[in-house]
Design a protein around this motif. Structure first.
Motif, PDB file in Angstrom:
ATOM      1  N   PRO A 178       3.058  -4.227   8.885  1.00  0.00           N
ATOM      2  CA  PRO A 178       4.241  -3.915   8.078  1.00  0.00           C
ATOM      3  C   PRO A 178       3.956  -3.700   6.602  1.00  0.00           C
ATOM      4  N   ALA A 179       3.079  -4.501   6.022  1.00  0.00           N
ATOM      5  CA  ALA A 179       2.826  -4.393   4.589  1.00  0.00           C
ATOM      6  C   ALA A 179       1.981  -3.180   4.224  1.00  0.00           C
ATOM      7  N   LEU A 180       1.347  -2.543   5.217  1.00  0.00           N
ATOM      8  CA  LEU A 180       0.409  -1.456   4.916  1.00  0.00           C
ATOM      9  C   LEU A 180       0.823  -0.108   5.480  1.00  0.00           C
ATOM     10  N   ALA A 181       1.613  -0.067   6.541  1.00  0.00           N
ATOM     11  CA  ALA A 181       1.987   1.227   7.137  1.00  0.00           C
ATOM     12  C   ALA A 181       3.085   1.018   8.157  1.00  0.00           C
ATOM     13  N   GLY A 182       3.655   2.119   8.627  1.00  0.00           N
ATOM     14  CA  GLY A 182       4.656   2.063   9.676  1.00  0.00           C
ATOM     15  C   GLY A 182       4.019   1.923  11.053  1.00  0.00           C
ATOM     16  N   LYS A 183       4.833   2.055  12.080  1.00  0.00           N
ATOM     17  CA  LYS A 183       4.368   1.858  13.448  1.00  0.00           C
ATOM     18  C   LYS A 183       3.840   3.166  14.041  1.00  0.00           C
ATOM     19  N   THR A 184       2.760   3.048  14.820  1.00  0.00           N
ATOM     20  CA  THR A 184       2.233   4.186  15.576  1.00  0.00           C
ATOM     21  C   THR A 184       1.820   3.689  16.957  1.00  0.00           C
ATOM     22  N   GLN A 185       2.149   4.450  17.986  1.00  0.00           N
ATOM     23  CA  GLN A 185       1.890   4.002  19.350  1.00  0.00           C
ATOM     24  C   GLN A 185       0.452   4.276  19.784  1.00  0.00           C
TER      25      GLN A 185
ATOM     26  N   GLY B 130      -4.730   7.800  27.418  1.00  0.00           N
ATOM     27  CA  GLY B 130      -5.104   9.197  27.549  1.00  0.00           C
ATOM     28  C   GLY B 130      -4.818  10.043  26.333  1.00  0.00           C
ATOM     29  N   GLN B 131      -4.410   9.424  25.242  1.00  0.00           N
ATOM     30  CA  GLN B 131      -4.072  10.171  24.034  1.00  0.00           C
ATOM     31  C   GLN B 131      -4.604   9.431  22.813  1.00  0.00           C
ATOM     32  N   SER B 132      -5.049  10.168  21.812  1.00  0.00           N
ATOM     33  CA  SER B 132      -5.524   9.560  20.565  1.00  0.00           C
ATOM     34  C   SER B 132      -4.558   9.904  19.443  1.00  0.00           C
ATOM     35  N   ASN B 133      -3.907   8.892  18.892  1.00  0.00           N
ATOM     36  CA  ASN B 133      -3.031   9.066  17.740  1.00  0.00           C
ATOM     37  C   ASN B 133      -3.756   8.642  16.474  1.00  0.00           C
ATOM     38  N   ARG B 134      -3.193   9.020  15.337  1.00  0.00           N
ATOM     39  CA  ARG B 134      -3.831   8.688  14.067  1.00  0.00           C
ATOM     40  C   ARG B 134      -2.823   8.054  13.116  1.00  0.00           C
ATOM     41  N   GLN B 135      -3.339   7.165  12.289  1.00  0.00           N
ATOM     42  CA  GLN B 135      -2.561   6.537  11.234  1.00  0.00           C
ATOM     43  C   GLN B 135      -3.506   6.249  10.076  1.00  0.00           C
ATOM     44  N   TRP B 136      -2.975   6.071   8.887  1.00  0.00           N
ATOM     45  CA  TRP B 136      -3.839   5.643   7.790  1.00  0.00           C
ATOM     46  C   TRP B 136      -3.199   4.456   7.080  1.00  0.00           C
ATOM     47  N   ILE B 137      -4.060   3.577   6.590  1.00  0.00           N
ATOM     48  CA  ILE B 137      -3.613   2.389   5.871  1.00  0.00           C
ATOM     49  C   ILE B 137      -4.404   2.274   4.583  1.00  0.00           C
ATOM     50  N   GLN B 138      -3.820   1.604   3.624  1.00  0.00           N
ATOM     51  CA  GLN B 138      -4.502   1.340   2.354  1.00  0.00           C
ATOM     52  C   GLN B 138      -3.881   0.106   1.734  1.00  0.00           C
ATOM     53  N   ALA B 139      -4.706  -0.812   1.290  1.00  0.00           N
ATOM     54  CA  ALA B 139      -4.241  -2.027   0.625  1.00  0.00           C
ATOM     55  C   ALA B 139      -4.537  -1.935  -0.867  1.00  0.00           C
ATOM     56  N   ASP B 140      -3.521  -2.181  -1.679  1.00  0.00           N
ATOM     57  CA  ASP B 140      -3.691  -2.097  -3.132  1.00  0.00           C
ATOM     58  C   ASP B 140      -4.268  -3.368  -3.735  1.00  0.00           C
ATOM     59  N   GLN B 141      -4.261  -4.456  -2.978  1.00  0.00           N
ATOM     60  CA  GLN B 141      -4.799  -5.716  -3.490  1.00  0.00           C
ATOM     61  C   GLN B 141      -5.456  -6.496  -2.353  1.00  0.00           C
ATOM     62  N   PRO B 142      -6.424  -7.351  -2.685  1.00  0.00           N
ATOM     63  CA  PRO B 142      -7.074  -8.145  -1.630  1.00  0.00           C
ATOM     64  C   PRO B 142      -6.065  -9.047  -0.938  1.00  0.00           C
TER      65      PRO B 142
ATOM     66  N   GLY C 152       0.818  -1.208   0.000  1.00  0.00           N
ATOM     67  CA  GLY C 152       0.000   0.000   0.000  1.00  0.00           C
ATOM     68  C   GLY C 152       0.846   1.249   0.000  1.00  0.00           C
ATOM     69  N   PRO C 153       0.261   2.382  -0.376  1.00  0.00           N
ATOM     70  CA  PRO C 153       1.029   3.628  -0.491  1.00  0.00           C
ATOM     71  C   PRO C 153       1.536   4.191   0.825  1.00  0.00           C
ATOM     72  N   ALA C 154       0.923   3.814   1.949  1.00  0.00           N
ATOM     73  CA  ALA C 154       1.402   4.319   3.238  1.00  0.00           C
ATOM     74  C   ALA C 154       2.675   3.617   3.689  1.00  0.00           C
ATOM     75  N   SER C 155       2.925   2.428   3.153  1.00  0.00           N
ATOM     76  CA  SER C 155       4.116   1.681   3.566  1.00  0.00           C
ATOM     77  C   SER C 155       5.239   1.731   2.548  1.00  0.00           C
ATOM     78  N   ARG C 156       4.919   2.037   1.270  1.00  0.00           N
ATOM     79  CA  ARG C 156       5.946   1.960   0.225  1.00  0.00           C
ATOM     80  C   ARG C 156       7.133   2.882   0.495  1.00  0.00           C
TER      81      ARG C 156
END
Length: 321
Positions: free
Chosen positions: A161-168, A172-184, A16-20
């Motif tokens: 790993p195949a879709l994005a990097g690591k986020t903790q 008491g805190q809200s973090n954000r990340q995005w993922i996208q898969a290019d194939q099923p 996916g584009p978030a991990s490439r």
């Protein structure tokens, strides 16, 4: 061979584009580190052999001869190292900016809350079809998905790993990340922040599927569980309410526990116990009876059942599809 069929595929390939960009950065830094180690080893060998040759040719004065150009070599090495490190820093900052947000508005937003040691996944929190699953995330192929990350206890880390990097996931805190898969496919995820005894058994799966399959899955998950009809399943529901409902939820019943996974559609999941066991009837009952043997220190206790109660509870759980 499909992407999800080999364990190394989870960390050696991008889907996916978030991990490439992260994968390219990883290979670039690996190449740089290997090259530096090789150069240092070669320089060390050259220095050793030159010094030995100088000593053999010039006697005790050989050491002084070999040190004449030492200051210049140190300066050149420092300048090269500084340039490489600055280049790596600039590249890393560029990658961080490149993966900070998707190219278009996310088609879906989910919330993933980390617990010791499992993952709660909320869909449609602000809509009429809000439901919760556990340890399994479904997304439509080709669509960016925003993941809001929270923690209910200690610091965890969300990583596919195949879709994005690591986020903790931080309490008491809200973090954000995005993922996208290019194939099923089925993409393995894992907690990568040490969080206790069962950190290694805190996995999850991201299942990427076509929009039509995702819509069908979403509709099925949003509905409440069907009421049991057979006598054994009805009695099994009573056993569940007595022994399990304090921690687990089954929508459509009075079970409304919030400290453990929602079991409304238990049979629809591939794995149980946060990726520890395949989801089979035998493994489900084994998990209920021997949770502390399978996953020591988990909050799930061993539950002793009579043969009749165990049989009826299994019949009830078999209705949660």
């Amino acid at each position: 061979m499909s992407l999800q069929s080999t364990p190394l595929a989870y960390i050696l390939h991008s889907a996916g584009p978030a991990s490439r960009p992260v994968f390219i950065l990883g290979w670039a830094l690996t190449t740089l580190c290997v090259a530096v180690c090789v150069v240092i080893a070669l320089l060390l060998l050259i220095a050793v052999f030159r010094r030995r040759a100088s000593i053999e040719e010039n006697g005790a004065g050989g050491e002084a001869i070999t040190e004449r150009g030492g200051g210049r070599a140190v300066l050149i090495g420092t300048l090269i190292s500084t340039a490489l490190l600055l280049g790596a820093l600039v590249y890393m900052l560029w990658v961080l900016a490149a993966v900070a947000s998707p190219a278009r508005e996310p088609a879906l937003t989910i919330t993933v809350t980390a617990y010791d040691w499992w993952w709660k996944v909320d869909y449609g929190e602000n809509g009429p079809q809000h439901f919760t699953t556990a340890n399994e995330i479904h997304i439509p192929v080709g669509e960016p998905v925003q993941v809001n990350l929270k923690s209910a206890d200690v610091i965890h880390a969300f990583w596919v790993p195949a879709l994005a990097g690591k986020t903790q996931n931080i309490p008491g805190q809200s973090n954000r990340q995005w993922i996208q898969a290019d194939q099923p496919g089925v993409y393995r995820g894992q907690c990568t922040q040490y969080c206790g005894a069962q950190h290694a058994h805190m996995a999850f799966e991201v299942i990427a599927e076509s929009q039509q399959d995702y819509d069908r899955w979403f509709t099925a998950q949003a509905r409440a569980a069907d009421a049991p009809t057979s006598a054994g399943a009805v009695h099994g529901q009573h056993v569940f309410m007595d022994r399990c409902a304090g921690c687990h939820t089954v929508r459509g019943s009075d079970a409304a526990g919030v400290q453990a996974p929602d079991l409304t559609h238990l049979l629809s999941r591939r794995l149980i116990a946060a990726g520890t066991l395949p989801n089979t009837p035998r493994n489900v009952m084994d998990w209920i009876a021997h949770a502390q043997e399978i996953k020591p220190q988990a909050l799930m206790p061993d539950i002793a059942l009579s043969p009749a109660d165990g049989r009826d509870l299994a019949a009830y759980l078999a209705t949660l599809n």
